[in-house]
Design an enzyme around this catalytic site. Structure first.
Site, PDB file in Angstrom:
ATOM      1  N   HIS A 132       8.698  -5.734  -4.081  1.00 32.75           N
ATOM      2  CA  HIS A 132       7.455  -4.974  -3.641  1.00 32.75           C
ATOM      3  C   HIS A 132       6.278  -5.463  -4.068  1.00 32.75           C
ATOM      4  CE1 HIS A 132       9.272  -1.659  -1.273  1.00 32.75           C
ATOM      5  NE2 HIS A 132      10.258  -1.787  -1.782  1.00 32.75           N
TER       6      HIS A 132
ATOM      7  N   HIS B  58      -3.284   2.424  -9.980  1.00 35.14           N
ATOM      8  CA  HIS B  58      -2.491   1.837  -8.729  1.00 35.14           C
ATOM      9  C   HIS B  58      -2.554   2.734  -7.686  1.00 35.14           C
ATOM     10  CE1 HIS B  58       0.858  -0.691  -7.535  1.00 35.14           C
ATOM     11  NE2 HIS B  58       0.979   0.140  -6.605  1.00 35.14           N
TER      12      HIS B  58
ATOM     13  N   ASP C 265       2.471  -5.198   1.254  1.00 35.32           N
ATOM     14  CA  ASP C 265       2.303  -5.097  -0.309  1.00 35.32           C
ATOM     15  C   ASP C 265       1.815  -6.200  -0.780  1.00 35.32           C
ATOM     16  OD1 ASP C 265       3.745  -2.661  -0.610  1.00 35.32           O
ATOM     17  OD2 ASP C 265       5.442  -3.431  -0.871  1.00 35.32           O
TER      18      ASP C 265
ATOM     19  N   HIS D  77       0.568   0.725   4.939  1.00 33.96           N
ATOM     20  CA  HIS D  77       1.535  -0.055   5.774  1.00 33.96           C
ATOM     21  C   HIS D  77       1.508   0.196   7.104  1.00 33.96           C
ATOM     22  CE1 HIS D  77       3.595  -1.941   2.395  1.00 33.96           C
ATOM     23  NE2 HIS D  77       3.460  -0.737   1.608  1.00 33.96           N
TER      24      HIS D  77
ATOM     25  N   ARG E 263      13.897   2.262  -1.038  1.00 33.72           N
ATOM     26  CA  ARG E 263      13.930   1.410  -2.394  1.00 33.72           C
ATOM     27  C   ARG E 263      14.674   2.182  -3.398  1.00 33.72           C
ATOM     28  NH1 ARG E 263       8.130   0.052  -4.334  1.00 33.72           N
ATOM     29  NH2 ARG E 263       9.051  -0.089  -6.365  1.00 33.72           N
TER      30      ARG E 263
ATOM     31  N   TRP F   6       0.466  -1.245  -0.074  1.00 38.44           N
ATOM     32  CA  TRP F   6       0.008  -0.149   0.004  1.00 38.44           C
ATOM     33  C   TRP F   6       0.820   1.266  -0.026  1.00 38.44           C
ATOM     34  CZ3 TRP F   6      -5.220  -1.571  -0.330  1.00 38.44           C
ATOM     35  CH2 TRP F   6      -5.359  -2.857   0.149  1.00 38.44           C
TER      36      TRP F   6
ATOM     37  N   ASP G 281      -3.454   2.297  -3.569  1.00 34.55           N
ATOM     38  CA  ASP G 281      -2.331   2.444  -2.559  1.00 34.55           C
ATOM     39  C   ASP G 281      -2.647   3.380  -1.643  1.00 34.55           C
ATOM     40  OD1 ASP G 281      -0.218   0.729  -3.118  1.00 34.55           O
ATOM     41  OD2 ASP G 281       1.102   1.920  -4.132  1.00 34.55           O
TER      42      ASP G 281
ATOM     43  N   ASP H  22       9.958   1.434   1.651  1.00 40.89           N
ATOM     44  CA  ASP H  22       9.395   2.029   0.619  1.00 40.89           C
ATOM     45  C   ASP H  22      10.551   3.505   0.609  1.00 40.89           C
ATOM     46  OD1 ASP H  22       7.471   0.898  -0.927  1.00 40.89           O
ATOM     47  OD2 ASP H  22       5.822   1.904   0.190  1.00 40.89           O
TER      48      ASP H  22
ATOM     49  N   HIS I 131      -0.571  -5.216  -6.465  1.00 41.86           N
ATOM     50  CA  HIS I 131       0.808  -5.516  -6.312  1.00 41.86           C
ATOM     51  C   HIS I 131       1.065  -7.006  -6.741  1.00 41.86           C
ATOM     52  CE1 HIS I 131       3.054  -2.251  -3.769  1.00 41.86           C
ATOM     53  NE2 HIS I 131       2.058  -1.779  -4.088  1.00 41.86           N
TER      54      HIS I 131
ATOM     55  N   HIS J  79       6.988  -4.966   5.900  1.00 37.99           N
ATOM     56  CA  HIS J  79       6.691  -4.043   4.454  1.00 37.99           C
ATOM     57  C   HIS J  79       5.898  -4.944   3.417  1.00 37.99           C
ATOM     58  CE1 HIS J  79       6.339  -0.611   2.015  1.00 37.99           C
ATOM     59  NE2 HIS J  79       6.869  -1.591   0.936  1.00 37.99           N
TER      60      HIS J  79
HETATM   61 ZN   LIG Z   1       6.179  -1.523  -1.237  1.00 34.99          ZN
END
Ligand SMILES: [Zn+2]
Ligand SMILES: *[C@@H]1O[C@H](CO)[C@@H](O)[C@H](O)[C@H]1NC(C)=O
Ligand SMILES: *[C@@H]1O[C@H](CO)[C@@H](O)[C@H](O)[C@H]1NC(C)=O
Ligand SMILES: *[C@@H]1O[C@H](CO)[C@@H](O)[C@H](O)[C@H]1NC(C)=O
Ligand SMILES: *[C@@H]1O[C@H](CO)[C@@H](O)[C@H](O)[C@H]1NC(C)=O
Length: 286
Positions: free
Chosen positions: A82, A171, A142, A28, A70, A23, A175, A67, A148, A138
């Site tokens: 992810h 998306h 996801d 998250h 990354r 998310w 999210d 996140d 995802h 995490h």
């Molecule tokens: Zn993620």
């Protein structure tokens, strides 16, 4: 996928400087705070000593870390972890197949397996154990977000969408857009308040009869395998055939029947993944 997520992240920083990161961050944090309500006492000690004050001794703030790193050079390798790019055909047919969909760079399913092994690996350092815990926390979030677990149009990143009159993509609507609207309207915009409501539904509400089934796959012998994460990905991916792609061009996703149907899915997926995270960590630490 990465580009759009960075945009979302930047927008959150601009709009909410006091918030944690994108998310999205809210989803998250919610799964992390739900998990905090259900972990056992040994897991709590292990989690608190590993996370420390940096994460306020809680899986809630810890859930967004993956996140935030990354896009850093040192963590570029983790970008494919992810999601899993399911090459299915929604809304006609939905499926996740590890050999078809988990690329050579890895995916969310192989990552959960990898970091579950690493958090138990006694030879690794405290920093490596903390990173493994942060990644597990995490990625178990996801994997519950239907987009995802979907390759189509880069997991919906390439599909234009509207949320409450603003341009976004499919998306990002899943999210953050729909989640933010629900949180603001019903939970003072606070993921801890939202998580407490989901936890009550698990303990004594409409989720109570479902919760045992959510974690039936979790047992010590399943920890180092992809069996449970595959089930979780397949479950989330199934919503790509029932809800996610069921809209008309130009429809406002956050102000229509689409939204009304999506909110129960988002509630369910966040509650479920938070509860699963708790039981997964218990299987490791208890
Ligand atoms: Zn993620
Ligand atoms: C940190 O944790 C404490 C104790 O759970 C809580 O009261 C406080 O609100 C948390 N702080 C933040 C910034 O989340
Ligand atoms: C497992 O995690 C380590 C440390 O982050 C990483 O270097 C490695 O590529 C990962 N392996 C897999 C199969 O995901
Ligand atoms: C899982 O992997 C860890 C770390 O390698 C190991 O210590 C543990 O015994 C394994 N558990 C099972 C059930 O195979
Ligand atoms: C508030 O929560 C209820 C119950 O989940 C939901 O039906 C409603 O759509 C939410 N309101 C908004 C504005 O999101």
């Amino acid at each position: 996928m990465k580009g759009a997520l960075q945009l979302v992240f930047a927008a959150v920083l601009v709009a909410a400087p006091s918030g944690v990161a994108a998310w999205g961050a809210l989803g998250h944090e919610t799964t992390g705070y739900v998990a905090m309500q259900f972990i056992g006492s040994k897991t709590l000690s292990a989690v608190q000593s590993s996370l420390g004050s940096t994460f306020n001794f809680s899986l809630g703030p810890a859930a967004t870390w993956a996140d935030t790193v990354r896009s850093e050079t040192a963590f570029k390798f983790s970008a494919p972890f992810h999601f899993i790019d399911a090459e299915d055909n929604p809304p006609t047919s939905c499926s996740v197949d590890i050999s078809r969909d988990c690329g050579s760079a890895g995916c969310v399913i192989s990552a959960i397996q990898n970091y579950t092994e690493r958090v138990q690996e006694t030879k690794l350092s405290a920093t490596q154990h903390q990173q493994a815990l942060l990644f597990i926390t995490h990625f178990i979030g996801d994997i519950g977000q239907p987009l995802h677990d979907e390759a189509l149009e880069l997991g919906g990143n390439d599909i234009d969408a509207i949320c409450d009159g603003s341009s976004t993509n499919l998306h990002a609507a899943w999210d953050t857009g729909m989640l933010e609207k629900n949180l603001d309207a019903n939970f003072s915009g606070d993921p801890q308040v939202y998580a407490a409501s989901l936890a009550t539904r698990i303990t004594s509400g409409d989720f109570k009869s479902l919760a045992a089934g959510w974690v039936s796959c979790i047992e010590p012998s399943a920890l180092n395998s992809t069996a449970c994460p595959l089930i979780w990905a397949q479950e989330a991916n199934a919503f790509d055939c029932t809800n996610v792609f069921d809209f008309k061009t130009g429809q406002d996703l956050c102000d229509s029947a689409y939204y009304t149907a999506a909110i129960p899915v988002i509630d369910l997926q966040l509650a479920k993944q938070g509860y699963r995270l708790a039981k997964w960590l218990d299987a490791i630490f208890e």
